[in-house]
Design a protein around this motif. Structure first.
Motif, PDB file in Angstrom:
ATOM      1  N   ILE A 110       0.839  -1.202   0.000  1.00  0.00           N
ATOM      2  CA  ILE A 110       0.000   0.000   0.000  1.00  0.00           C
ATOM      3  C   ILE A 110       0.869   1.245   0.000  1.00  0.00           C
ATOM      4  O   ILE A 110       0.604   2.218  -0.722  1.00  0.00           O
ATOM      5  CB  ILE A 110      -0.948  -0.001   1.222  1.00  0.00           C
ATOM      6  N   PHE A 111       1.941   1.226   0.782  1.00  0.00           N
ATOM      7  CA  PHE A 111       2.856   2.370   0.836  1.00  0.00           C
ATOM      8  C   PHE A 111       3.532   2.586  -0.519  1.00  0.00           C
ATOM      9  O   PHE A 111       3.603   3.719  -1.016  1.00  0.00           O
ATOM     10  CB  PHE A 111       3.900   2.138   1.931  1.00  0.00           C
ATOM     11  N   MET A 112       4.046   1.522  -1.119  1.00  0.00           N
ATOM     12  CA  MET A 112       4.744   1.652  -2.407  1.00  0.00           C
ATOM     13  C   MET A 112       3.784   2.055  -3.514  1.00  0.00           C
ATOM     14  O   MET A 112       4.154   2.809  -4.423  1.00  0.00           O
ATOM     15  CB  MET A 112       5.440   0.338  -2.757  1.00  0.00           C
ATOM     16  N   LYS A 113       2.568   1.557  -3.458  1.00  0.00           N
ATOM     17  CA  LYS A 113       1.573   1.929  -4.474  1.00  0.00           C
ATOM     18  C   LYS A 113       1.255   3.413  -4.394  1.00  0.00           C
ATOM     19  O   LYS A 113       1.165   4.104  -5.424  1.00  0.00           O
ATOM     20  CB  LYS A 113       0.309   1.098  -4.268  1.00  0.00           C
ATOM     21  N   LYS A 114       1.103   3.914  -3.185  1.00  0.00           N
ATOM     22  CA  LYS A 114       0.731   5.314  -2.989  1.00  0.00           C
ATOM     23  C   LYS A 114       1.867   6.262  -3.338  1.00  0.00           C
ATOM     24  O   LYS A 114       1.654   7.310  -3.962  1.00  0.00           O
ATOM     25  CB  LYS A 114       0.297   5.534  -1.536  1.00  0.00           C
ATOM     26  N   ASN A 115       3.096   5.904  -2.965  1.00  0.00           N
ATOM     27  CA  ASN A 115       4.210   6.836  -3.078  1.00  0.00           C
ATOM     28  C   ASN A 115       5.099   6.618  -4.302  1.00  0.00           C
ATOM     29  O   ASN A 115       5.764   7.560  -4.747  1.00  0.00           O
ATOM     30  CB  ASN A 115       5.071   6.760  -1.815  1.00  0.00           C
TER      31      ASN A 115
END
Length: 213
Positions: A110-115
């Motif tokens: 989720i973090f990598m997808k968002k950022n």
């Protein structure tokens, strides 16, 4: 008789012209022909120069496209390798513990997808079969024998990356083998979307409008 008289009139007209005018006619014709030839050659040369510059510019865009492709592929395989070397991740895949993998990796996805625009995060078991899609949790179990990057990662037991099509579309994918207690238990894959997002990056870099065929 009228036709004969008409056909001879131009000759008579030219014969009656002063000598200086008669001599100037060939020079005028040659000047016109020379000027016309120079104009044509200039246009042809200019068009060829424009085509050459266009080819060089397009080749430059293509090299930038390949560079971006390679850069994102290396980034994806680097991330995949980081997760593959995590002992907890390796143990969870070896034990076929899907819930444990979700707990370990889903927050990172989720973090990598968002950022960073990561759109694919998968785990595969052997023989190549989808074990877990973190971007589509309820789609798994499909055969992956057609996936070249996975095949290369398994056969060479080393990281690989490339542009490849999967169930969820084309992606710039990095695949890394996962070992547990010295045994190859599967692979993990991280990928960037290859489509409108990638084209938008090219547009921001070079101001060009492009599409994929």
């Amino acid at each position: 008789m009228e036709n004969r008289t008409t056909s001879k009139r131009p000759q008579g007209f030219l014969r009656n012209l002063p000598l200086r005018y008669r001599l100037s006619i060939p020079f005028l014709f040659l000047a016109f022909a020379g000027t016309f030839s120079l104009v044509v050659l200039s246009i042809l040369s200019q068009n060829e120069l424009i085509r050459q510059q266009e080819r060089e510019r397009l080749f430059g865009y293509y090299r930038a496209f390949e560079h971006n492709l390679d850069l994102e592929g290396r980034w994806a395989v680097s991330l995949a390798s980081t997760f593959a070397r995590n002992p907890e991740v390796a143990a969870a895949l070896a034990n076929r513990d899907r819930l444990r993998l979700i707990k370990l990796c889903y927050p990172s996805f989720i973090f990598m997808k968002k950022n960073y625009g990561i759109s694919q995060f998968n785990f595969h078991v052997l023989p190549p079969r989808m074990f877990l899609r973190l971007h589509r949790l309820y789609e798994f179990g499909d055969d992956l024998s057609y996936r070249k990057t996975i095949e290369d990662a398994v056969s060479a037991t080393e990281e690989t990356f490339g542009l490849e099509k999967g169930l969820t579309g084309y992606g710039i994918r990095g695949v890394a083998p996962i070992f547990y207690k010295g045994r190859l238990v599967g692979t993990t894959e991280i990928g960037f979307s290859f489509g409108s997002v990638f084209l938008e990056q090219l547009k921001n870099q070079f101001g060009i409008e492009a599409s994929f065929l």
